[in-house]
Design a protein around this motif. Structure first.
Motif, short mmCIF file in Angstrom:
data_model
loop_
_atom_site.label_atom_id
_atom_site.label_comp_id
_atom_site.label_asym_id
_atom_site.label_seq_id
_atom_site.Cartn_x
_atom_site.Cartn_y
_atom_site.Cartn_z
N ARG A 58 -51.33 -22.97 5.62
CA ARG A 58 -50.30 -22.96 4.57
C ARG A 58 -50.41 -21.75 3.65
NH1 ARG A 58 -51.53 -24.27 -0.39
NH2 ARG A 58 -49.32 -24.69 -0.76
N HIS A 59 -51.58 -21.10 3.62
CA HIS A 59 -51.77 -19.89 2.80
C HIS A 59 -52.20 -18.74 3.71
CE1 HIS A 59 -53.12 -17.19 -0.37
NE2 HIS A 59 -52.65 -18.04 -1.28
N PRO A 60 -51.56 -17.57 3.62
CA PRO A 60 -51.86 -16.48 4.55
C PRO A 60 -53.23 -15.85 4.39
CG PRO A 60 -50.34 -15.73 2.86
CD PRO A 60 -50.46 -17.21 2.69
N GLU A 61 -53.93 -16.13 3.28
CA GLU A 61 -55.21 -15.46 3.04
C GLU A 61 -56.41 -16.36 3.26
OE1 GLU A 61 -55.19 -13.67 -0.80
OE2 GLU A 61 -53.68 -12.17 -0.25
N GLY A 62 -56.18 -17.59 3.71
CA GLY A 62 -57.31 -18.47 3.94
C GLY A 62 -56.96 -19.92 3.68
N ARG A 63 -57.94 -20.80 3.83
CA ARG A 63 -57.72 -22.23 3.68
C ARG A 63 -57.57 -22.58 2.20
NH1 ARG A 63 -59.09 -27.03 6.48
NH2 ARG A 63 -57.77 -28.65 5.57
N VAL A 64 -56.41 -23.05 1.81
CA VAL A 64 -56.15 -23.45 0.43
C VAL A 64 -55.52 -24.84 0.44
CG1 VAL A 64 -54.90 -22.97 -1.70
CG2 VAL A 64 -55.80 -21.08 -0.34
N ILE A 65 -56.14 -25.77 -0.25
CA ILE A 65 -55.60 -27.11 -0.42
C ILE A 65 -54.94 -27.18 -1.78
CG2 ILE A 65 -56.17 -29.57 -0.62
CD1 ILE A 65 -58.58 -28.98 1.23
N THR A 66 -53.71 -27.63 -1.83
CA THR A 66 -53.00 -27.70 -3.11
C THR A 66 -52.64 -29.14 -3.45
OG1 THR A 66 -51.28 -26.66 -4.45
CG2 THR A 66 -50.62 -27.42 -2.28
N VAL A 67 -52.75 -29.46 -4.72
CA VAL A 67 -52.32 -30.76 -5.25
C VAL A 67 -51.02 -30.53 -6.00
CG1 VAL A 67 -52.90 -32.70 -6.74
CG2 VAL A 67 -54.71 -31.52 -5.47
N ALA A 68 -49.97 -31.19 -5.55
CA ALA A 68 -48.66 -31.04 -6.19
C ALA A 68 -48.49 -32.08 -7.28
CB ALA A 68 -47.55 -31.17 -5.15
N TYR A 69 -47.95 -31.64 -8.40
CA TYR A 69 -47.61 -32.50 -9.52
C TYR A 69 -46.10 -32.44 -9.73
CZ TYR A 69 -52.47 -33.07 -11.12
OH TYR A 69 -53.79 -33.41 -11.23
N TYR A 70 -45.53 -33.51 -10.30
CA TYR A 70 -44.10 -33.48 -10.57
C TYR A 70 -43.80 -34.13 -11.91
CZ TYR A 70 -43.35 -38.44 -9.50
OH TYR A 70 -43.36 -39.81 -9.52
N ALA A 71 -42.64 -33.76 -12.47
CA ALA A 71 -42.20 -34.32 -13.74
C ALA A 71 -40.70 -34.20 -13.84
CB ALA A 71 -42.88 -33.60 -14.91
N LEU A 72 -40.10 -35.06 -14.65
CA LEU A 72 -38.69 -34.98 -15.00
C LEU A 72 -38.62 -34.81 -16.50
CD1 LEU A 72 -39.05 -37.43 -12.67
CD2 LEU A 72 -36.57 -37.25 -12.72
N ILE A 73 -37.91 -33.79 -16.97
CA ILE A 73 -37.88 -33.52 -18.41
C ILE A 73 -36.44 -33.29 -18.88
CG2 ILE A 73 -40.18 -32.50 -18.29
CD1 ILE A 73 -38.89 -29.77 -18.69
N ARG A 74 -36.25 -33.50 -20.18
CA ARG A 74 -34.97 -33.21 -20.81
C ARG A 74 -34.90 -31.72 -21.13
NH1 ARG A 74 -35.21 -38.13 -25.26
NH2 ARG A 74 -34.82 -39.84 -23.81
N LEU A 75 -33.82 -31.09 -20.74
CA LEU A 75 -33.65 -29.67 -21.03
C LEU A 75 -33.04 -29.52 -22.42
CD1 LEU A 75 -32.37 -28.19 -17.65
CD2 LEU A 75 -34.70 -28.47 -18.51
N SER A 76 -33.67 -28.69 -23.22
CA SER A 76 -33.19 -28.44 -24.57
C SER A 76 -33.70 -27.08 -25.01
CB SER A 76 -33.68 -29.53 -25.54
OG SER A 76 -35.08 -29.45 -25.68
N GLY A 77 -33.41 -26.71 -26.24
CA GLY A 77 -33.89 -25.44 -26.77
C GLY A 77 -35.40 -25.36 -26.82
#
Length: 232
Positions: A85-104
């Protein structure tokens, strides 16, 4: 400047999938990468986790460094560990997610040279993303589509006061399908978790609609069991 991987068999990174909703459009937060690999590509905000921080701490730091956003509650989504998944070597990634209100308050200002800029992009017209970020995005979208059928996550994307049309627009954007207006409103009002306000929209050229608020206390009291919002 190319970022060299640490001298370990495996390293960990974090990728953040942040959803927002604006003018009837579901959007996702992307960065324009400023370093190799995939320099100049669009990508999810992501970096390596430092040796002295937890995965959760790394997620908060990485999101802030690459976008300027802070104090965003994120949940772990999935761990991605394909060997290539990464061109430079073995990298394990943990994905996080969120839903937020868009404002200033959600102005984007990367604090790292790793990201040239950060921006909100419509999910229905995404460019090709770096690494396996398209797969990570698809997994996260599947997740919120499942959750919206039994949890009131749509309200996390809306302003505190909203119309029923705005609420329906959120559901349609996430589910990627049109919903019957009359049936949708009947269901939502019958759940008893919306508080009708003695207020209407302002500054619109059409007939102003009534505003509502999500009653979190009533939801917590009445719906300890699973809610099937959109199940027919």
């Amino acid at each position: 400047m190319q970022t060299a991987l640490p001298k370990f068999d495996s390293v960990f990174s974090v990728d953040c999938v942040i959803f927002g909703f604006e003018e009837g459009v579901l959007k996702i937060l992307l960065i324009e990468r400023n370093e190799e690999p995939f320099k100049d590509w669009w990508a999810l905000p992501g970096l390596f986790v430092a040796p002295d921080e937890s995965i959760d701490e790394g997620a908060e730091r990485i999101l802030h460094e690459l976008t300027g956003l802070s104090n965003i509650y994120m949940e772990q989504l999935y761990t991605f560990g394909d060997v290539n998944r990464h061109p430079e070597g073995r990298v394990i990634t943990v994905a996080y997610y969120a839903l937020i209100r868009l404002s200033g308050k959600n102005e984007l200002h990367p604090h790292s040279q790793y990201a040239r800029k950060a921006f909100w992009h419509p999910v229905n017209d995404l460019p090709k993303l770096a690494f396996d970020h398209s797969l990570i995005f698809e997994k996260s979208l599947e997740k919120i589509r499942r959750r919206i059928s039994y949890q009131p996550i749509a309200f996390e994307l809306l302003p505190e006061k909203f119309t029923l049309t705005q609420l329906q627009n959120v559901y349609e954007a996430i589910l990627s399908k049109k919903l019957d207006k009359r049936n949708f409103r009947k269901k939502m009002l019958n759940y008893g978790i919306l508080k009708e306000l003695d207020e209407k929209q302002r500054g619109v050229s059409y007939r102003a609609a009534t505003l509502y608020k999500f009653d979190r206390r009533k939801y917590a009291k009445l719906f300890q069991k699973e809610l099937s919002f959109m199940k027919e």
